[in-house]
Scaffold this motif. Structure first.
Motif, short mmCIF file in Angstrom:
data_model
loop_
_atom_site.label_atom_id
_atom_site.label_comp_id
_atom_site.label_asym_id
_atom_site.label_seq_id
_atom_site.Cartn_x
_atom_site.Cartn_y
_atom_site.Cartn_z
N LEU A 136 22.52 38.35 43.90
CA LEU A 136 23.30 39.54 43.57
C LEU A 136 23.40 39.62 42.04
N PHE A 137 22.97 40.76 41.49
CA PHE A 137 23.05 41.01 40.05
C PHE A 137 24.17 42.01 39.80
N MET A 138 24.99 41.73 38.81
CA MET A 138 26.03 42.67 38.40
C MET A 138 25.94 42.87 36.89
N GLN A 139 25.98 44.13 36.47
CA GLN A 139 25.97 44.44 35.05
C GLN A 139 27.36 44.96 34.66
N PHE A 140 27.87 44.46 33.55
CA PHE A 140 29.20 44.79 33.07
C PHE A 140 29.14 45.30 31.64
N GLN A 141 30.21 45.97 31.22
CA GLN A 141 30.44 46.25 29.81
C GLN A 141 31.89 45.94 29.52
N VAL A 142 32.13 45.23 28.43
CA VAL A 142 33.48 44.87 28.03
C VAL A 142 34.12 46.08 27.35
N ASN A 143 35.31 46.46 27.79
CA ASN A 143 36.02 47.54 27.11
C ASN A 143 36.27 47.12 25.66
N PRO A 144 36.02 48.02 24.70
CA PRO A 144 36.15 47.65 23.28
C PRO A 144 37.55 47.17 22.89
N THR A 145 38.58 47.62 23.57
CA THR A 145 39.94 47.21 23.22
C THR A 145 40.39 45.97 23.99
N ASN A 146 39.52 45.42 24.82
CA ASN A 146 39.86 44.27 25.65
C ASN A 146 39.79 42.99 24.82
N VAL A 147 40.87 42.23 24.79
CA VAL A 147 40.89 40.91 24.15
C VAL A 147 41.54 39.96 25.16
N ALA A 148 40.86 38.86 25.44
CA ALA A 148 41.39 37.90 26.42
C ALA A 148 41.08 36.49 25.95
N PHE A 149 42.06 35.64 26.01
CA PHE A 149 41.88 34.25 25.62
C PHE A 149 42.18 33.37 26.82
N GLY A 150 41.16 33.04 27.58
CA GLY A 150 41.32 32.16 28.72
C GLY A 150 41.62 32.86 30.02
N ARG A 151 41.15 34.10 30.20
CA ARG A 151 41.35 34.82 31.48
C ARG A 151 40.58 34.12 32.58
N ARG A 152 41.21 33.96 33.72
CA ARG A 152 40.59 33.26 34.84
C ARG A 152 39.67 34.20 35.63
N GLN A 153 38.48 33.71 35.90
CA GLN A 153 37.53 34.40 36.76
C GLN A 153 37.21 33.45 37.91
N SER A 154 37.43 33.92 39.13
CA SER A 154 37.13 33.07 40.28
C SER A 154 36.03 33.72 41.12
N VAL A 155 35.27 32.85 41.79
CA VAL A 155 34.20 33.27 42.69
C VAL A 155 34.36 32.47 43.96
N GLU A 156 34.24 33.16 45.08
CA GLU A 156 34.40 32.51 46.38
C GLU A 156 33.29 33.01 47.29
N LEU A 157 32.65 32.12 48.01
CA LEU A 157 31.67 32.48 49.03
C LEU A 157 32.27 32.17 50.38
N ASP A 158 32.34 33.18 51.24
CA ASP A 158 32.93 33.02 52.56
C ASP A 158 31.90 33.35 53.64
N ASP A 159 32.07 32.72 54.78
CA ASP A 159 31.35 33.11 56.00
C ASP A 159 32.41 33.66 56.94
N GLY A 160 32.56 34.98 56.95
CA GLY A 160 33.66 35.62 57.66
C GLY A 160 34.96 35.26 56.96
N LYS A 161 35.85 34.56 57.65
CA LYS A 161 37.12 34.14 57.06
C LYS A 161 37.09 32.68 56.58
N THR A 162 35.96 32.00 56.73
CA THR A 162 35.85 30.59 56.35
C THR A 162 35.30 30.47 54.94
N ARG A 163 36.05 29.79 54.08
CA ARG A 163 35.61 29.58 52.70
C ARG A 163 34.56 28.49 52.68
N LEU A 164 33.41 28.81 52.05
CA LEU A 164 32.33 27.83 51.91
C LEU A 164 32.31 27.21 50.52
N LEU A 165 32.49 28.04 49.49
CA LEU A 165 32.44 27.58 48.10
C LEU A 165 33.50 28.30 47.28
#
Length: 175
Positions: A136-165
């Motif tokens: 899966l490819f996702m393209q983003f653009q950062v809003n010019p006024t956005n400043v973040a120092f240590g914002r959390r980004q999480s990713v989860e892979l599920d099979d239905g309701k079961t968390r795999l990763l």
């Protein structure tokens, strides 16, 4: 030789008489101006992506995304999922840190379904047979006024309701 302009005192302004330490202030400021681009060359403010590999008995996933960005920057994130055993109903769930202060320009290939899962972005990828991959490819653009120092980004892979990763990283957005 031309006359000295009004307002200038040669001993003070040319010879720095009584202002010998001022030269170090100027040199320090000049060093700071030169240091910022040099530090940027080493990707401190950059977009060079990092690769993270997650492994479980059922699946593995490689996440290829930057952790340091600048306002206005276009960038790509790639999620490479490989099924070791069949994943009947794969969902890729991204935490709100992936969308906060960002524009999501495109998602390829388009997921079967996109929804909100308690404030998180949930993409239904469907069935992934054992030994097969889904990228899966996702393209983003950062809003010019956005400043973040240590914002959390999480990713989860599920099979239905079961968390795999599950994976979490910190994102730094510089002005």
């Amino acid at each position: 030789m031309a006359d000295v302009p009004d307002g200038l005192v040669l001993k003070r302004d040319r010879d720095f008489e009584g202002r010998r330490n001022d030269i170090w202030v100027r040199r320090g400021l000049m060093l700071l101006i030169v240091a910022i681009p040099i530090v940027a060359l080493f990707n401190v403010f950059g977009q060079r992506p990092a690769t993270h590999t997650l492994v479980s008995p059922t699946a593995s996933m490689k996440i290829y995304a930057p952790t340091h960005l600048r306002g206005g920057l276009l960038y790509q994130a790639r999620f490479h999922i490989t099924a070791k055993a069949e994943i009947k109903d794969a969902y890729l769930v991204l935490g709100p840190g992936w969308a906060e202060g960002m524009q999501i320009n495109t998602i390829e290939p388009s997921p079967a379904n996109e929804t909100s899962d308690n404030g998180r972005l949930s993409f239904e990828l469907g069935r992934i047979p054992a030994g097969q991959s889904h990228i899966l490819f996702m393209q983003f653009q950062v809003n010019p006024t956005n400043v973040a120092f240590g914002r959390r980004q999480s990713v989860e892979l599920d099979d239905g309701k079961t968390r795999l990763l599950f994976f979490q990283q910190r994102l730094w957005v510089f002005p």
